[in-house]
Design a protein around this motif. Structure first.
Motif, PDB file in Angstrom:
ATOM      1  N   THR A  63      42.418  42.423  39.537  1.00 41.66           N
ATOM      2  CA  THR A  63      43.536  43.042  38.825  1.00 41.66           C
ATOM      3  C   THR A  63      43.210  44.517  38.658  1.00 41.66           C
ATOM      4  O   THR A  63      42.313  44.891  37.895  1.00 41.66           O
ATOM      5  CB  THR A  63      43.758  42.384  37.454  1.00 41.66           C
ATOM      6  N   VAL A  77      39.534  37.442  42.784  1.00 40.08           N
ATOM      7  CA  VAL A  77      40.851  37.945  42.391  1.00 40.08           C
ATOM      8  C   VAL A  77      40.658  39.261  41.645  1.00 40.08           C
ATOM      9  O   VAL A  77      39.865  39.341  40.697  1.00 40.08           O
ATOM     10  CB  VAL A  77      41.595  36.941  41.502  1.00 40.08           C
ATOM     11  N   HIS A 128      37.204  36.531  38.764  1.00 40.36           N
ATOM     12  CA  HIS A 128      38.280  37.475  38.529  1.00 40.36           C
ATOM     13  C   HIS A 128      37.685  38.774  37.989  1.00 40.36           C
ATOM     14  O   HIS A 128      36.860  38.756  37.069  1.00 40.36           O
ATOM     15  CB  HIS A 128      39.295  36.941  37.526  1.00 40.36           C
ATOM     16  N   ALA A 154      42.253  34.675  34.763  1.00 38.08           N
ATOM     17  CA  ALA A 154      41.693  33.595  35.576  1.00 38.08           C
ATOM     18  C   ALA A 154      42.422  32.282  35.296  1.00 38.08           C
ATOM     19  O   ALA A 154      42.720  31.499  36.208  1.00 38.08           O
ATOM     20  CB  ALA A 154      40.201  33.446  35.296  1.00 38.08           C
ATOM     21  N   ALA A 159      41.711  28.906  43.701  1.00 36.02           N
ATOM     22  CA  ALA A 159      41.230  29.251  42.358  1.00 36.02           C
ATOM     23  C   ALA A 159      40.755  28.027  41.601  1.00 36.02           C
ATOM     24  O   ALA A 159      39.905  28.132  40.713  1.00 36.02           O
ATOM     25  CB  ALA A 159      42.332  29.957  41.579  1.00 36.02           C
ATOM     26  N   GLU A 174      45.702  32.287  37.097  1.00 31.78           N
ATOM     27  CA  GLU A 174      45.540  32.034  38.529  1.00 31.78           C
ATOM     28  C   GLU A 174      45.328  30.551  38.794  1.00 31.78           C
ATOM     29  O   GLU A 174      45.848  29.995  39.764  1.00 31.78           O
ATOM     30  CB  GLU A 174      44.366  32.852  39.073  1.00 31.78           C
ATOM     31  N   GLN A 178      46.098  40.075  41.958  1.00 29.55           N
ATOM     32  CA  GLN A 178      47.090  39.356  41.179  1.00 29.55           C
ATOM     33  C   GLN A 178      48.476  39.683  41.713  1.00 29.55           C
ATOM     34  O   GLN A 178      48.743  40.835  42.080  1.00 29.55           O
ATOM     35  CB  GLN A 178      46.999  39.755  39.707  1.00 29.55           C
TER      36      GLN A 178
END
Length: 422
Positions: A340, A338, A224, A207, A218, A210, A374
């Protein structure tokens, strides 16, 4: 061989020093966002006087964080005196190191001040857990750090892992897959390297990355979600990553997944951490004969070869992740989500599955385009590790580079010409 800088001190900064760091951080962040940029523009962006900006630029250049872009100078016709030179983040003189300590392997990397990965190396943990993961790593670290690219000065080390991490104390409070409890990771790494060490949860570190280097939304608010062998989430509001009481940001690992009977380490079944984890996914692939053993590389190969069974497994996880994101969006209502997760970064089709499940499950009916992945690809874990150190550097640049014990190398004079964001 690294040697200790004799000018360093561990004393707390005086009030004037703290104000200086606040101003330096504002200037550095403005240049990060807008560089190469003229000092006058930095003054307008930060609200500082031109003289104050110039002082900070001089200090930050001396510390290896900024440099003048002489090749971009363009004096106006008839102008008197020296033309104002744009300044930019200097990516050629310092670096941070990063460690992402995961279950199958540890990622070691060097990053420049813009978060670009200069070097990345994966170190297999060979199935080890508990203290056995850390012992060989501590032995290898000095040699790894000695290989900083192009003779850069290494100014800090970030170390991240899943689970509950107390970043103030540098302690991994709990990491179930690795079998860690109350591990003083920061102290152990500092003793092994002499570097200032920033320890954090990997979702929070991502995070932070970002916020520093990623999507502009963000900085307003974001959630995240990290999906790997562990499942973690982080929340950030107004450019600050949230840390809750007793260190966790929160724990989404045990959110119930109604259609899952995967056993969780907590003793229940159907928890998100079990239903969506890499461990469960890879074991399912092996159980169905898609791969010979639970292994990421083998499953990726099966997906790329068009195996419909592999595609079905990955899509099923993507739907589970999308539903979890829908719940998070309804609770937090952020500007950005976001994700990942390995397969959505490999193939946008799986991100589409996540977004579709998100849209179906969110009662707020938010635009599914607010779900992004990401953008660092294979470097994402390296970026997470380095971001822990870079976040501290950008928050207090002068303090980080002048008052923290650290291995010391003279910072070379910057070349007069350098490309954008080099």
């Amino acid at each position: 061989m690294f040697t200790q800088d004799p000018t360093t001190t561990t004393a707390r900064p005086r009030t004037g020093d703290a104000r200086r760091d606040v101003n330096a951080a504002a200037v550095l962040r403005a240049v990060l966002d807008h560089g190469p940029v003229a000092r006058s523009r930095v003054a307008a962006l930060t609200g500082l006087s031109p003289a104050a900006v110039s002082r900070q630029v001089v200090d930050l250049a001396r510390l290896g964080l900024l440099h003048e872009r002489t090749e971009l100078a363009s004096p106006s016709a008839g102008a008197v005196g020296r033309p104002q030179l744009p300044v930019d983040v200097d990516t050629g003189r310092i670096a941070v190191a990063g460690l992402h300590i995961g279950l199958p392997y540890t990622t070691f990397a060097f990053l420049d001040p813009r978060g670009n990965v200069l070097h990345r190396r994966e170190l297999s943990n060979r199935g080890r857990t508990g203290p056995a993961v850390l012992r060989p790593l501590l032995e290898r670290l000095p040699g790894l750090l000695a290989g900083a690219p192009d003779g850069r000065t290494v100014v800090g080390l970030g170390a991240v892992a899943g689970g509950t991490v107390d970043r103030e104390r540098g302690v991994v409070v709990r990491h179930d897959p690795l079998g860690w409890r109350d591990l003083p990771l920061g102290a152990l790494l500092t003793e092994a390297t002499g570097l200032p060490v920033q320890v954090d949860n990997h979702a929070r570190a991502l995070a932070q990355a970002e916020i520093l280097f990623g999507h502009p939304a963000a900085r307003r608010s974001m959630v995240h979600l990290f999906v790997g062998h562990v499942v973690d989430a982080a929340l950030a509001v107004a450019g600050t990553v949230h840390v809750g009481p007793a260190s966790p940001t929160g724990d989404i690992a045990h959110l119930p997944v109604p259609d899952s009977d995967a056993p969780c380490h907590c003793g229940r079944t159907g928890c998100l951490a079990a239903a969506a984890s890499d461990t469960t996914l890879f074991e399912a692939a092996a159980a169905e004969g898609i791969t010979e053993r639970p292994d990421r590389t083998a499953l990726v190969a099966a997906v790329r070869a068009g195996d419909p069974r592999a595609d079905r497994l990955v899509r099923r996880r993507a739907e589970t992740v999308g539903r979890a994101l829908g719940l998070l969006a309804d609770v937090v209502n952020p500007d950005l989500l976001v994700l990942t997760e390995h397969f959505t970064s490999l193939d946008p089709a799986y991100l589409d599955v996540v977004r579709a499940a998100f849209a179906r499950s969110s009662h707020l009916r938010r635009d599914a385009d607010l779900v992004i992945t990401q953008r660092r690809g294979a470097d994402v874990l390296a970026v997470a590790a380095g971001a822990a150190a870079l976040g501290a550097l950008y928050a207090r640049p002068v303090h980080s580079l002048t008052t923290s014990p650290r291995p010391h190398r003279p910072i070379p004079t910057a070349p007069s010409r350098r490309g954008p964001h080099s």
